[in-house]
Design a protein around this motif. Structure first.
Motif, mmCIF file in Angstrom:
data_model
loop_
_atom_site.group_PDB
_atom_site.id
_atom_site.type_symbol
_atom_site.label_atom_id
_atom_site.label_comp_id
_atom_site.label_asym_id
_atom_site.label_seq_id
_atom_site.Cartn_x
_atom_site.Cartn_y
_atom_site.Cartn_z
ATOM 1 N N LEU A 250 10.770 7.205 -5.162
ATOM 2 C CA LEU A 250 9.836 6.193 -4.671
ATOM 3 C C LEU A 250 10.552 6.968 -3.577
ATOM 4 C CD1 LEU A 250 11.722 2.080 -4.746
ATOM 5 C CD2 LEU A 250 8.769 3.059 -4.441
ATOM 6 N N GLN A 251 11.485 8.355 -3.164
ATOM 7 C CA GLN A 251 11.482 8.683 -2.980
ATOM 8 C C GLN A 251 10.976 9.915 -2.704
ATOM 9 O OE1 GLN A 251 15.619 10.495 -3.644
ATOM 10 N NE2 GLN A 251 17.006 8.224 -2.840
ATOM 11 N N TYR B 58 13.882 6.256 2.633
ATOM 12 C CA TYR B 58 13.345 7.103 1.221
ATOM 13 C C TYR B 58 13.169 8.143 1.781
ATOM 14 C CZ TYR B 58 13.267 2.528 -1.386
ATOM 15 O OH TYR B 58 13.378 1.637 -1.896
ATOM 16 N N MET B 59 12.755 8.674 2.297
ATOM 17 C CA MET B 59 11.840 10.172 3.172
ATOM 18 C C MET B 59 13.866 10.921 2.844
ATOM 19 S SD MET B 59 9.130 11.540 5.502
ATOM 20 C CE MET B 59 9.466 13.381 5.841
ATOM 21 N N GLN C 281 3.849 11.008 1.553
ATOM 22 C CA GLN C 281 2.270 10.012 2.122
ATOM 23 C C GLN C 281 2.693 10.778 3.159
ATOM 24 O OE1 GLN C 281 3.536 8.071 4.581
ATOM 25 N NE2 GLN C 281 5.368 8.154 4.346
ATOM 26 N N TRP C 282 4.076 11.350 3.227
ATOM 27 C CA TRP C 282 3.902 11.677 4.806
ATOM 28 C C TRP C 282 3.341 13.004 4.557
ATOM 29 C CZ3 TRP C 282 6.882 16.717 5.999
ATOM 30 C CH2 TRP C 282 6.652 16.676 8.020
ATOM 31 N N VAL D 36 10.139 2.923 3.801
ATOM 32 C CA VAL D 36 9.549 4.341 3.706
ATOM 33 C C VAL D 36 10.556 5.897 4.545
ATOM 34 C CG1 VAL D 36 7.952 4.520 5.144
ATOM 35 C CG2 VAL D 36 7.750 5.742 2.946
ATOM 36 N N TRP D 37 11.071 5.366 5.422
ATOM 37 C CA TRP D 37 11.558 6.353 5.653
ATOM 38 C C TRP D 37 13.092 6.787 5.593
ATOM 39 C CZ3 TRP D 37 7.209 8.284 6.998
ATOM 40 C CH2 TRP D 37 6.303 7.637 7.550
ATOM 41 N N SER E 267 7.378 9.054 -0.920
ATOM 42 C CA SER E 267 7.814 8.533 0.203
ATOM 43 C C SER E 267 7.184 10.244 1.128
ATOM 44 C CB SER E 267 9.095 8.272 0.993
ATOM 45 O OG SER E 267 9.883 9.172 0.217
#
Length: 218
Positions: free
Chosen positions: A16-17, A83-84, A23-24, A80-81, A20
């Motif tokens: 998931l990290q 995970y990033m 996608q960024w 999501v952030w 994320s």
């Protein structure tokens, strides 16, 4: 060059990290061109009215990026952030209190290729900026070129991004009551082109306009 795939037993959290971050990266490298193409393609379909109406809105809303944008706190607070943040990982360390009744220019270094550290710290709430500095809203400066892309301009404004020109920064620094923190990657694009693993080179030659701006606004 061989391609190495992630092992099958990689934890879901790590996947998931990675997702994320992907996608960024796409949002900065591929989303703007996709939005431009979509805008023109719609003109030649039965959905042409969408592009026409957006063009009208774009004309009315033209100055908004230079006047603080349209930040949406819900977007900055998405899971999501988190995970990033954990992918790298990134941590924001507070070393001094900032009076929320004042406005500030915050310098960020190193720029990096896509300014990932600045984005996570100042465009999202994943590292706790609003808790560490209550009463302050952060605005990250970005190349004005990106604000000329239809649809995409609205997306980045919702994340707290504004054009990296004097007018946009000055508008926030002049606001009465304070509470605004304008964040600039002081090395700019030249520093991004010089980004290398393990190197922290700061480009300050001919890049000192932010110092003059800070002096002008006290």
């Amino acid at each position: 060059m061989n391609i190495q795939f992630a092992p099958t037993d990689l934890p879901l959290s790590r996947r998931l990290q990675t997702a994320s971050v992907l996608q960024w990266v796409f949002s900065f490298l591929g989303l703007a061109p996709s939005c431009i193409v979509l805008f023109f393609v719609l003109m030649f379909t039965r959905f042409w009215l969408i592009s026409v109406l957006y063009a009208c809105w774009w004309f009315i809303d033209w100055e908004t990026p230079s006047k603080g944008g349209n930040r949406v706190h819900f977007l900055s607070n998405l899971r999501v952030w988190d995970y990033m943040r954990d992918y790298f990982p990134v941590k924001l360390v507070k070393t001094a209190d900032l009076d929320p009744r004042q406005n500030y220019i915050l310098g960020f270094h190193p720029h990096g290729v896509l300014v990932a550290g600045a984005f996570i710290n100042f465009c999202t709430y994943a590292t706790g900026f609003r808790k560490l500095f209550p009463g302050l809203d952060s605005f990250l400066l970005m190349l004005p070129l990106w604000f000329r892309a239809p649809f995409f301009r609205d997306y980045i404004m919702m994340a707290g991004l504004i054009p990296s020109d004097k007018e946009s920064a000055s508008y926030l620094l002049r606001r009465q009551g304070g509470g605004n923190a304008v964040v600039i990657a002081v090395g700019g694009a030249p520093e991004a082109l010089d980004a290398r693993p393990g190197a922290f080179i700061i480009q300050l030659a001919n890049k000192k306009g932010f110092v003059k701006l800070a002096m002008e606004h006290g």
